[in-house]
Motif scaffolding. Structure first.
Motif, PDB file in Angstrom:
ATOM      1  N   GLU A   6       0.343  -1.336   0.124  1.00 34.23           N
ATOM      2  CA  GLU A   6       0.083   0.116  -0.006  1.00 34.23           C
ATOM      3  C   GLU A   6       0.547   1.197   0.164  1.00 34.23           C
ATOM      4  OE1 GLU A   6      -3.887  -1.577   2.349  1.00 34.23           O
ATOM      5  OE2 GLU A   6      -2.405  -0.174   3.105  1.00 34.23           O
ATOM      6  N   ILE A   7       0.246   1.848  -1.001  1.00 37.87           N
ATOM      7  CA  ILE A   7       1.290   3.293  -0.860  1.00 37.87           C
ATOM      8  C   ILE A   7       0.647   5.179  -0.163  1.00 37.87           C
ATOM      9  CG2 ILE A   7       2.443   5.404  -2.693  1.00 37.87           C
ATOM     10  CD1 ILE A   7       2.804   3.184  -4.228  1.00 37.87           C
ATOM     11  N   ARG A   8       0.549   5.463   0.819  1.00 38.60           N
ATOM     12  CA  ARG A   8      -0.071   6.202   1.477  1.00 38.60           C
ATOM     13  C   ARG A   8       0.538   7.000   1.378  1.00 38.60           C
ATOM     14  NH1 ARG A   8      -4.277   3.701   5.284  1.00 38.60           N
ATOM     15  NH2 ARG A   8      -3.915   1.332   5.281  1.00 38.60           N
ATOM     16  N   ILE A   9      -0.119   8.554   1.372  1.00 37.20           N
ATOM     17  CA  ILE A   9       0.159   9.363   0.878  1.00 37.20           C
ATOM     18  C   ILE A   9      -0.762  10.734   1.699  1.00 37.20           C
ATOM     19  CG2 ILE A   9       1.003  11.449  -0.480  1.00 37.20           C
ATOM     20  CD1 ILE A   9       0.869   9.014  -3.284  1.00 37.20           C
ATOM     21  N   GLN A  10       0.246  11.553   2.277  1.00 42.64           N
ATOM     22  CA  GLN A  10      -0.039  12.106   3.480  1.00 42.64           C
ATOM     23  C   GLN A  10      -0.117  13.604   2.820  1.00 42.64           C
ATOM     24  OE1 GLN A  10      -1.867  11.336   6.532  1.00 42.64           O
ATOM     25  NE2 GLN A  10      -1.302   9.381   6.082  1.00 42.64           N
ATOM     26  N   ALA A  11      -1.716  14.699   2.984  1.00 42.27           N
ATOM     27  CA  ALA A  11      -1.678  15.528   2.533  1.00 42.27           C
ATOM     28  C   ALA A  11      -0.407  16.745   2.080  1.00 42.27           C
ATOM     29  CB  ALA A  11      -2.840  16.445   3.083  1.00 42.27           C
ATOM     30  N   GLU A  12       0.474  16.505   3.520  1.00 43.79           N
ATOM     31  CA  GLU A  12       1.260  17.065   3.393  1.00 43.79           C
ATOM     32  C   GLU A  12       2.345  16.647   3.309  1.00 43.79           C
ATOM     33  OE1 GLU A  12      -0.727  17.245   7.405  1.00 43.79           O
ATOM     34  OE2 GLU A  12       0.091  15.611   6.196  1.00 43.79           O
ATOM     35  N   ALA A  13       2.407  16.140   1.491  1.00 41.16           N
ATOM     36  CA  ALA A  13       3.106  15.842   0.700  1.00 41.16           C
ATOM     37  C   ALA A  13       3.313  15.836  -0.469  1.00 41.16           C
ATOM     38  CB  ALA A  13       3.518  13.552   0.577  1.00 41.16           C
ATOM     39  N   LEU A  14       1.817  16.682  -0.863  1.00 39.81           N
ATOM     40  CA  LEU A  14       1.333  17.543  -2.072  1.00 39.81           C
ATOM     41  C   LEU A  14       1.268  18.534  -1.700  1.00 39.81           C
ATOM     42  CD1 LEU A  14      -1.700  14.176  -2.046  1.00 39.81           C
ATOM     43  CD2 LEU A  14       1.144  14.461  -3.590  1.00 39.81           C
ATOM     44  N   ASN A  19      -0.828  20.193 -10.151  1.00 40.02           N
ATOM     45  CA  ASN A  19      -1.486  18.752 -11.028  1.00 40.02           C
ATOM     46  C   ASN A  19      -0.946  17.672  -9.594  1.00 40.02           C
ATOM     47  OD1 ASN A  19      -1.657  15.822 -12.129  1.00 40.02           O
ATOM     48  ND2 ASN A  19      -2.779  17.522 -13.708  1.00 40.02           N
ATOM     49  N   ILE A  20      -2.289  16.513  -9.402  1.00 40.51           N
ATOM     50  CA  ILE A  20      -1.805  15.968  -8.579  1.00 40.51           C
ATOM     51  C   ILE A  20      -1.706  14.555  -8.941  1.00 40.51           C
ATOM     52  CG2 ILE A  20      -3.559  14.224  -7.203  1.00 40.51           C
ATOM     53  CD1 ILE A  20      -3.161  17.264  -5.975  1.00 40.51           C
ATOM     54  N   TRP A  21      -2.053  13.858 -10.654  1.00 42.91           N
ATOM     55  CA  TRP A  21      -1.766  13.243 -10.784  1.00 42.91           C
ATOM     56  C   TRP A  21      -0.687  13.172 -11.323  1.00 42.91           C
ATOM     57  CZ3 TRP A  21      -4.422   9.563 -14.175  1.00 42.91           C
ATOM     58  CH2 TRP A  21      -3.774   8.950 -15.493  1.00 42.91           C
ATOM     59  N   ARG A  67      -8.247   4.628  -1.920  1.00 45.22           N
ATOM     60  CA  ARG A  67      -9.280   5.712  -1.064  1.00 45.22           C
ATOM     61  C   ARG A  67      -8.838   7.033  -1.201  1.00 45.22           C
ATOM     62  NH1 ARG A  67      -9.011   4.783   5.544  1.00 45.22           N
ATOM     63  NH2 ARG A  67      -9.180   7.049   6.171  1.00 45.22           N
ATOM     64  N   ILE A  68      -9.405   8.189  -1.250  1.00 47.20           N
ATOM     65  CA  ILE A  68      -8.738   9.097  -1.059  1.00 47.20           C
ATOM     66  C   ILE A  68      -9.573   9.856  -0.046  1.00 47.20           C
ATOM     67  CG2 ILE A  68      -9.526  11.408  -2.734  1.00 47.20           C
ATOM     68  CD1 ILE A  68      -9.838  10.019  -5.059  1.00 47.20           C
ATOM     69  N   PHE A 235      -4.387   8.411  -0.238  1.00 48.07           N
ATOM     70  CA  PHE A 235      -4.104   9.460   0.125  1.00 48.07           C
ATOM     71  C   PHE A 235      -5.269  10.372  -0.141  1.00 48.07           C
ATOM     72  CE2 PHE A 235      -5.571  10.303  -4.435  1.00 48.07           C
ATOM     73  CZ  PHE A 235      -5.627  11.360  -4.437  1.00 48.07           C
ATOM     74  N   SER A 236      -4.542  12.140   0.944  1.00 47.24           N
ATOM     75  CA  SER A 236      -5.717  12.616   1.953  1.00 47.24           C
ATOM     76  C   SER A 236      -5.151  14.075   0.808  1.00 47.24           C
ATOM     77  CB  SER A 236      -5.217  12.350   2.959  1.00 47.24           C
ATOM     78  OG  SER A 236      -4.012  12.785   3.481  1.00 47.24           O
ATOM     79  N   LEU A 237      -6.394  14.756   1.239  1.00 44.46           N
ATOM     80  CA  LEU A 237      -5.760  16.296   0.254  1.00 44.46           C
ATOM     81  C   LEU A 237      -7.192  17.278   1.787  1.00 44.46           C
ATOM     82  CD1 LEU A 237      -7.439  14.768  -3.087  1.00 44.46           C
ATOM     83  CD2 LEU A 237      -4.718  15.849  -2.117  1.00 44.46           C
TER      84      LEU A 237
END
Length: 240
Positions: A6-14, A19-21, A67-68, A235-237
């Motif tokens: 599973e690749i889990r990405i927190q909002a702080e990393a984006l 562009n999110i993609w 998941r988003i 990931f979260s936004l």
């Protein structure tokens, strides 16, 4: 046998302004470079640029969006929990969370509302004085999960936060009107919480909330494992 990952990405990393993609492509590429994940189709590439182009072109064959989470944060006096459930951590600290009643189990609920301070104190990675002084401690989450939605398509992420939010806001507004409003009471500030304020404006329309016809549904893709491994991505936004 391909190992599950599973690749889990927190909002702080984006960065929510770009562009999110494209950012997901870079993250996947870095994980590949560090040999954390394997992408067989890249073995024939002769340059870094060719590898990036391959990942961008075939991203749906490399990762499965499972998941988003959309996060909305509020000042303490602008949000309160309704019928919160107490949870005790391993240190005996108690926190409270409210869930919408739209899933067979709490973890399947779309809406989750809580005070971030007590969760962060339980994790114990940030000075507690800093945590307790947070300006926006109250959080509302909307969770698009594979088990509770049909709208997890990577094509919905091909833009900045505003683009992605507009793909999903009508769905969230209808859900808030039906279930979400029963787990938290909110007094939004149009400046501090402009995205959630827009969501509430749509929710107030009721049954006539318009649908975004450009939002794409989840799509099952046939994979040739000789060339592609599918890694789950969560990931979260967030953008106030």
């Amino acid at each position: 046998m391909i190992p599950e990952c599973e690749i889990r990405i927190q909002a702080e990393a984006l960065c929510m302004k770009t562009n999110i993609w494209a950012q997901l492509v870079i993250i996947v590429y870095k994980l590949y470079q560090k040999k954390i994940i394997d992408i067989p189709c890249l073995k024939s590439c002769s340059s870094n640029m060719e590898e990036l182009v391959q990942i961008s072109t075939y991203l749906p064959y490399i990762v499965e969006l499972t998941r988003i989470d959309f996060h909305f944060d509020f000042k303490q006096n602008r949000m309160s929990l309704v019928n919160p459930i107490p949870f005790k951590d391993k240190n005996g600290c108690i926190s409270y969370t409210s869930y919408s009643e739209d899933g067979k189990k709490r973890r399947q609920s779309h809406w989750c509302c809580y005070d971030r301070r007590y969760r962060l104190c339980a994790v114990n990675q940030i000075n507690h004085d800093i945590i307790m002084a947070m300006q926006f401690p109250m959080r509302i989450e909307y969770r698009f999960k594979k088990k509770n939605t049909q709208w997890l398509n990577l094509n919905n992420l091909n833009g900045d936060f505003d683009f992605v939010f507009n793909k999903y806001v009508q769905i969230m507004a209808r859900s808030w009107k039906a279930k979400g409003c029963k787990c938290a009471t909110v007094i939004p500030n149009n400046i501090e919480n402009r995205y959630f304020s827009h969501l509430l404006e749509l929710a107030s329309i009721g049954k006539s909330i318009p649908k975004n016809k450009s939002t794409q549904k989840s799509k099952k893709i046939s994979i040739d494992e000789k060339y592609y491994h599918v890694w789950q991505m969560l990931f979260s936004l967030q953008k106030n």
